[in-house]
Scaffold this motif. Structure first.
Motif, PDB file in Angstrom:
ATOM      1  N   ALA A 102       0.674  -1.231   0.065  1.00 37.58           N
ATOM      2  CA  ALA A 102      -0.052   0.048   0.117  1.00 37.58           C
ATOM      3  C   ALA A 102       0.941   1.316  -0.037  1.00 37.58           C
ATOM      4  N   ASN A 103       2.033   1.218   0.624  1.00 40.63           N
ATOM      5  CA  ASN A 103       2.709   2.426   0.738  1.00 40.63           C
ATOM      6  C   ASN A 103       4.108   2.271  -0.110  1.00 40.63           C
ATOM      7  N   SER A 104       4.209   1.280  -1.183  1.00 46.58           N
ATOM      8  CA  SER A 104       5.388   1.259  -1.818  1.00 46.58           C
ATOM      9  C   SER A 104       5.215   2.257  -2.903  1.00 46.58           C
ATOM     10  N   PHE A 105       6.543   2.562  -3.339  1.00 48.68           N
ATOM     11  CA  PHE A 105       6.762   3.574  -4.318  1.00 48.68           C
ATOM     12  C   PHE A 105       5.900   3.282  -5.380  1.00 48.68           C
ATOM     13  N   GLU A 106       5.929   2.235  -5.895  1.00 53.06           N
ATOM     14  CA  GLU A 106       4.994   2.038  -7.140  1.00 53.06           C
ATOM     15  C   GLU A 106       3.639   2.513  -6.832  1.00 53.06           C
ATOM     16  N   SER A 107       2.770   1.913  -5.840  1.00 48.88           N
ATOM     17  CA  SER A 107       1.631   2.264  -5.604  1.00 48.88           C
ATOM     18  C   SER A 107       1.474   3.647  -5.507  1.00 48.88           C
ATOM     19  N   VAL A 108       2.165   4.486  -4.817  1.00 46.86           N
ATOM     20  CA  VAL A 108       2.059   5.852  -4.615  1.00 46.86           C
ATOM     21  C   VAL A 108       2.268   6.641  -5.906  1.00 46.86           C
ATOM     22  N   GLN A 178       8.842  14.406  -7.665  1.00 46.45           N
ATOM     23  CA  GLN A 178       7.543  14.769  -7.703  1.00 46.45           C
ATOM     24  C   GLN A 178       6.597  13.778  -6.615  1.00 46.45           C
ATOM     25  N   ILE A 179       6.860  12.603  -7.050  1.00 41.81           N
ATOM     26  CA  ILE A 179       5.948  11.259  -6.404  1.00 41.81           C
ATOM     27  C   ILE A 179       6.266  11.538  -4.779  1.00 41.81           C
ATOM     28  N   CYS A 180       7.624  11.694  -4.487  1.00 44.19           N
ATOM     29  CA  CYS A 180       8.000  11.545  -3.106  1.00 44.19           C
ATOM     30  C   CYS A 180       7.467  12.788  -2.367  1.00 44.19           C
ATOM     31  N   ARG A 181       7.417  14.027  -3.168  1.00 38.42           N
ATOM     32  CA  ARG A 181       6.801  15.108  -2.405  1.00 38.42           C
ATOM     33  C   ARG A 181       5.260  14.830  -2.191  1.00 38.42           C
ATOM     34  N   TYR A 182       4.457  14.284  -3.162  1.00 39.00           N
ATOM     35  CA  TYR A 182       3.184  13.839  -3.055  1.00 39.00           C
ATOM     36  C   TYR A 182       3.165  12.816  -1.838  1.00 39.00           C
ATOM     37  N   ALA A 183       4.032  12.041  -1.793  1.00 34.78           N
ATOM     38  CA  ALA A 183       4.116  11.187  -0.394  1.00 34.78           C
ATOM     39  C   ALA A 183       4.231  11.845   0.714  1.00 34.78           C
ATOM     40  N   VAL A 184       4.810  12.804   0.792  1.00 35.67           N
ATOM     41  CA  VAL A 184       4.939  13.744   2.113  1.00 35.67           C
ATOM     42  C   VAL A 184       3.690  14.267   2.323  1.00 35.67           C
ATOM     43  N   ALA A 185       3.293  14.868   1.345  1.00 33.82           N
ATOM     44  CA  ALA A 185       1.886  15.826   1.364  1.00 33.82           C
ATOM     45  C   ALA A 185       0.696  14.746   1.938  1.00 33.82           C
ATOM     46  N   THR A 186       0.868  13.547   1.515  1.00 37.39           N
ATOM     47  CA  THR A 186      -0.267  12.527   1.776  1.00 37.39           C
ATOM     48  C   THR A 186       0.088  11.812   3.174  1.00 37.39           C
ATOM     49  N   GLY A 187       1.210  12.139   3.710  1.00 31.91           N
ATOM     50  CA  GLY A 187       1.527  11.475   5.010  1.00 31.91           C
ATOM     51  C   GLY A 187       2.179  10.121   5.010  1.00 31.91           C
ATOM     52  N   ARG A 188       2.668   9.786   4.034  1.00 37.26           N
ATOM     53  CA  ARG A 188       3.363   8.527   3.651  1.00 37.26           C
ATOM     54  C   ARG A 188       5.057   8.481   3.620  1.00 37.26           C
ATOM     55  N   SER A 189       5.498   9.635   3.755  1.00 42.29           N
ATOM     56  CA  SER A 189       6.936   9.954   3.873  1.00 42.29           C
ATOM     57  C   SER A 189       7.030  11.096   4.670  1.00 42.29           C
TER      58      SER A 189
END
Length: 403
Positions: A102-108, A178-189
């Motif tokens: 669920a929190n894998s790089f690919e799923s995000v 961009q994906i990692c920043r999205y993960a930060v914004a959604t609380g997953r990184s």
């Protein structure tokens, strides 16, 4: 259980003579389902408890060979012997994997792609997904996105750099960030590791697309296209690329429903344009004749130039490139995108059209953002005249060589 198929039999398996699917059985409910476009391993079995018949799709051939299909078939039979439905077992496994990933790089990343899909043209979306799937997912896809560190990303980028794909490396870094920043914004990184990689790989030295700009060479190209020995549809796609000089992806995805023969126009919808604005392409007499020529072959389909292997899809993005190479035009001499540079140069230098009209036809952003907001001019009468004169000019160049 007596096995019936051999590797040779599987390789040579065909549909029925009338084109309908054929069932090539191997025993125990396992069989190869062969259609005109695919070969699929299937297993028919009776579900425990309910007693209903069901089919488990094992895999496609040749990705799944005979030996592998038999092994998976035997595993399914073993599950059945224990009272476990193999289809339900597969669903349970997939659900467990989805939970784990669920929190894998690919799923995000896939969530990010869906979230921002509306902001990209089809070609841009395909480019992003292609780079992620080829250059990133195989190495970072299964990783928990919160655990990815700068050295992990650098390893991915250097793999592309080593293969001579420096531009892909930079694009990959951009998309990963961009994906990692999205993960930060959604609380997953908690952080984006890519800023730490600034300067870690060499910059890209931009090169323009190779294109012919000498009138005699362009005439020879048009002559060679007219004599192209390959598929009829490819020859017409090459001619359309020259006459209209739209982006390669735009002409490949040209649809019959977008053509207005009464107005002699092709309206490309905004979602397929780089600038996300609909674009009118005036059609010359030559282009209308070309469309009349191909219509009996593809007019009942969605795309004017459908794919060779799957006509429900547009022609492959490599068709024009491969055709040019086949005619002797190597990528450092002429590329699919080069038709745009050819037209831009000769419309300026030989036909003396103003830059604004040419740039508008190329669907380029002209001037500042503020100017583009207030400049609603389409230059349509001028562009209509220019497109006809351009087609006539190409024909003259070709005719001069024939004479």
């Amino acid at each position: 259980m007596k096995l019936r198929l051999t590797d040779t039999a599987v390789k040579n398996a065909k549909p029925k003579p009338d084109g309908k699917p054929a069932k090539h059985t191997d025993g125990g409910g396992l069989y190869l389902w062969v259609t005109q476009s695919a070969k699929v391993w299937r297993y028919d079995y009776t579900r425990p408890i309910t007693g209903k018949r069901n089919t488990l799709v094992i895999g496609n051939y040749p990705e799944t060979g005979l030996r592998d299909a038999r092994e998976q078939h035997q595993t399914a039979r073993d599950l059945l012997a224990r009272g476990i439905d193999p289809s339900e077992h597969r669903k349970a496994q997939e659900a467990a994997e989805r939970d784990m990933m669920a929190n894998s790089f690919e799923s995000v990343a896939l969530e990010w792609l869906v979230k921002f899909r509306h902001t990209w043209s089809d070609s841009t979306y395909s480019k992003i997904t292609g780079i992620l799937r080829r250059a990133v997912f195989p190495w970072l896809g299964a990783r928990n996105i919160a655990t990815i560190e700068p050295p992990d990303v650098l390893e991915v980028l250097r793999r592309q750099e080593a293969g001579g794909k420096l531009e892909t490396a930079h694009k990959a870094r951009q998309y990963i960030g961009q994906i990692c920043r999205y993960a930060v914004a959604t609380g997953r990184s908690t952080r984006d590791p890519t800023p730490d990689l600034k300067g870690a790989i060499p910059p890209v030295i931009n090169k323009s697309y190779a294109a012919l700009t000498n009138p005699q060479e362009v005439g020879k190209l048009m002559q060679d296209i007219g004599r192209y020995p390959g598929r009829f549809e490819t020859r017409l796609l090459l001619q359309a690329s020259a006459y209209m000089f739209t982006r390669p992806g735009e002409v490949r995805q040209m649809q019959w429903a977008e053509i207005n023969p009464d107005r002699s126009q092709w309206l490309i919808p905004a979602e397929r344009m780089k600038l996300r604005q609909e674009h009118i392409v005036p059609l010359s007499r030559q282009m209308l004749a070309l469309l009349d020529e191909i219509k009996p072959l593809t007019g009942y389909r969605q795309y004017v130039f459908p794919g060779r292997n799957d006509p429900r899809q547009p022609a492959s993005n490599s068709v024009v490139r491969q055709a040019l190479i086949r005619m002797g035009y190597q990528p450092d001499v002429m590329q699919a995108h080069g038709f745009r540079s050819t037209a831009s140069t000769l419309l300026h230098e030989e036909l003396h059209y103003p830059s604004d009209v040419i740039e508008k036809q190329l669907a380029h952003a002209v001037g500042s953002k503020v100017r583009r907001v207030y400049d609603r001019s389409q230059h349509l009468p001028e562009r209509t005249r220019m497109m006809q004169e351009w087609a006539d000019y190409l024909d003259r160049l070709m005719g001069a060589l024939a004479g």
